[in-house]
Design a protein around this motif. Structure first.
Motif, PDB file in Angstrom:
ATOM      1  N   UNK A   1       0.687  -1.293  -0.046  1.00 43.41           N
ATOM      2  CA  UNK A   1      -0.049   0.040   0.148  1.00 43.41           C
ATOM      3  C   UNK A   1       0.881   1.173  -0.182  1.00 43.41           C
ATOM      4  N   UNK A   2       2.008   1.277   0.621  1.00 44.89           N
ATOM      5  CA  UNK A   2       2.913   2.311   0.580  1.00 44.89           C
ATOM      6  C   UNK A   2       3.373   2.634  -0.748  1.00 44.89           C
ATOM      7  N   UNK A   3       3.897   1.633  -1.305  1.00 40.54           N
ATOM      8  CA  UNK A   3       4.629   1.645  -2.593  1.00 40.54           C
ATOM      9  C   UNK A   3       3.639   2.118  -3.791  1.00 40.54           C
ATOM     10  N   UNK A   4       2.403   1.604  -3.606  1.00 36.15           N
ATOM     11  CA  UNK A   4       1.232   2.135  -4.544  1.00 36.15           C
ATOM     12  C   UNK A   4       1.061   3.678  -4.544  1.00 36.15           C
ATOM     13  N   UNK A   5       1.371   4.233  -3.429  1.00 34.79           N
ATOM     14  CA  UNK A   5       1.319   5.726  -3.105  1.00 34.79           C
ATOM     15  C   UNK A   5       2.495   6.489  -3.509  1.00 34.79           C
ATOM     16  N   UNK A   6       3.512   5.859  -3.809  1.00 39.67           N
ATOM     17  CA  UNK A   6       4.988   6.380  -4.169  1.00 39.67           C
ATOM     18  C   UNK A   6       5.727   6.609  -3.028  1.00 39.67           C
ATOM     19  N   UNK A   7       5.354   6.001  -1.823  1.00 40.29           N
ATOM     20  CA  UNK A   7       6.231   6.036  -0.516  1.00 40.29           C
ATOM     21  C   UNK A   7       7.256   5.146  -0.513  1.00 40.29           C
ATOM     22  N   UNK A   8       8.611   5.654  -0.487  1.00 42.35           N
ATOM     23  CA  UNK A   8       9.561   4.713  -0.359  1.00 42.35           C
ATOM     24  C   UNK A   8      10.350   4.541   0.580  1.00 42.35           C
ATOM     25  N   UNK A   9      10.539   5.438   1.817  1.00 40.48           N
ATOM     26  CA  UNK A   9      11.172   5.617   3.022  1.00 40.48           C
ATOM     27  C   UNK A   9      10.239   6.212   4.183  1.00 40.48           C
ATOM     28  N   UNK A  10      10.121   5.569   5.219  1.00 34.47           N
ATOM     29  CA  UNK A  10       9.780   6.051   6.529  1.00 34.47           C
ATOM     30  C   UNK A  10      10.389   6.104   7.726  1.00 34.47           C
ATOM     31  N   UNK A  11      10.624   7.274   8.426  1.00 38.39           N
ATOM     32  CA  UNK A  11      11.210   7.314   9.601  1.00 38.39           C
ATOM     33  C   UNK A  11      10.446   7.695  10.659  1.00 38.39           C
ATOM     34  N   UNK A  12      10.363   7.122  11.752  1.00 39.91           N
ATOM     35  CA  UNK A  12       9.345   7.358  12.906  1.00 39.91           C
ATOM     36  C   UNK A  12       9.929   7.528  14.249  1.00 39.91           C
ATOM     37  N   UNK A  13       9.686   8.480  14.875  1.00 40.62           N
ATOM     38  CA  UNK A  13      10.062   8.649  16.450  1.00 40.62           C
ATOM     39  C   UNK A  13       8.949   8.705  17.188  1.00 40.62           C
ATOM     40  N   UNK A  14       9.206   7.914  18.341  1.00 38.34           N
ATOM     41  CA  UNK A  14       8.141   7.611  19.311  1.00 38.34           C
ATOM     42  C   UNK A  14       7.941   9.026  20.259  1.00 38.34           C
ATOM     43  N   UNK A  15       6.693   9.348  20.401  1.00 37.90           N
ATOM     44  CA  UNK A  15       6.615  10.692  21.368  1.00 37.90           C
ATOM     45  C   UNK A  15       6.352  10.069  22.791  1.00 37.90           C
ATOM     46  N   UNK A  16       7.286  10.263  23.750  1.00 33.87           N
ATOM     47  CA  UNK A  16       7.382   9.883  25.027  1.00 33.87           C
ATOM     48  C   UNK A  16       6.985  10.700  26.148  1.00 33.87           C
ATOM     49  N   UNK A  17       6.358  10.227  27.062  1.00 28.99           N
ATOM     50  CA  UNK A  17       6.166  11.194  28.075  1.00 28.99           C
ATOM     51  C   UNK A  17       7.278  11.256  29.340  1.00 28.99           C
ATOM     52  N   UNK A  18       7.269  12.136  30.372  1.00 30.65           N
ATOM     53  CA  UNK A  18       8.496  12.164  31.016  1.00 30.65           C
ATOM     54  C   UNK A  18       8.856  10.640  31.797  1.00 30.65           C
TER      55      UNK A  18
END
Length: 260
Positions: A213-230
């Motif tokens: 599904x990602x490649x069908x939309x032309x998306x080739x890379x993905x970086x993800x950062x978790x959002x953490x509480x204190x």
């Protein structure tokens, strides 16, 4: 240097070209053509420096042969010297341009953060605040598509809250994802509580279940950062997609952490 060597009072004094910036072979040749007796690149072991200087004072000029081979007219030396200066100026202009660009990016990110604080005081809906944050980030990085997902009440799924520039059909496909390993960048980042960098969605095993599904939309890379509480509880993820196969630079990592 050439004028100084013509002075009889300096004739017996060796000239050493000592540099930390002009390190190319062409720079070395120009130094010898200008009259240098020896060429040193910083840093150098202090224990090696003194024997070199002593050797030069004793007339043991190790590079005399090279100097004779490179003997040229004053006009030719001037051309080489000007070429070296022009190259140095060009590089400094490039460095200055990059520095100004990075400064402009930092200022935009700071302005965006202040604007978000204003929106918070105005009781703006959270998804609208996220849209503002992501659109500002994308204005600095027009080749990227960003999104924010939050952990649901059961703490089992990531629910997409904002993705202003991602294709709507793709946003629907990732609207709710289980927080498990090897299920794309965001679920994995939320699961392990660490950033997940996928430079090539088509080949990374983390994306085996969702790559089509990602490649069908032309998306080739993905970086993800978790959002953490204190207390290190996962609140959500901040993700960046690109239509190119790539990993973030050091400066981009800094900006991502600042934005997250």
């Amino acid at each position: 240097m050439r004028l100084a060597k013509k002075d009889k009072s300096f004739k017996q004094i060796p000239f050493i070209f000592y540099t930390s910036t002009h390190v190319e072979e062409s720079d070395k040749n120009v130094a010898y053509k200008l009259g240098a007796d020896y060429y040193l690149i910083n840093p150098i072991d202090a224990s090696k420096l003194l024997p070199i200087i002593n050797g030069l004072f004793k007339g043991n000029q190790l590079n005399s042969k090279l100097k004779k081979q490179n003997k040229q007219t004053g006009e030719e030396v001037l051309k080489l010297s000007n070429s070296l200066v022009d190259s140095d100026v060009e590089q400094k202009n490039i460095d200055l341009g990059n520095k100004l660009l990075e400064q402009e990016k930092s200022e935009k990110l700071l302005i965006s953060k202040n604007q978000i604080l204003d929106l918070l005081t105005e009781n703006t809906p959270l998804n609208k605040i996220f849209d503002h944050l992501l659109l500002n980030f994308e204005s600095i990085h027009p080749d990227y598509y960003s999104c924010i997902s939050l952990v649901d009440k059961d703490e089992s799924h990531l629910v997409l809250e904002s993705a202003p520039s991602l294709p709507k059909s793709y946003s629907l496909a990732i609207k709710s994802l289980p927080i498990i390993m090897n299920s794309g960048s965001c679920p994995t980042a939320a699961f392990i509580k660490r950033p997940v960098i996928v430079a090539d969605i088509s080949t990374d095993k983390l994306w085996d279940k969702h790559k089509d599904v990602a490649l069908q939309h032309g998306l080739k890379s993905c970086w993800s950062i978790p959002i953490l509480s204190k207390d290190k509880t996962v609140l959500g993820t901040f993700a960046i997609y690109s239509k190119s196969i790539k990993s973030p630079t050091i400066n981009e990592i800094r900006e991502i952490n600042f934005a997250a």
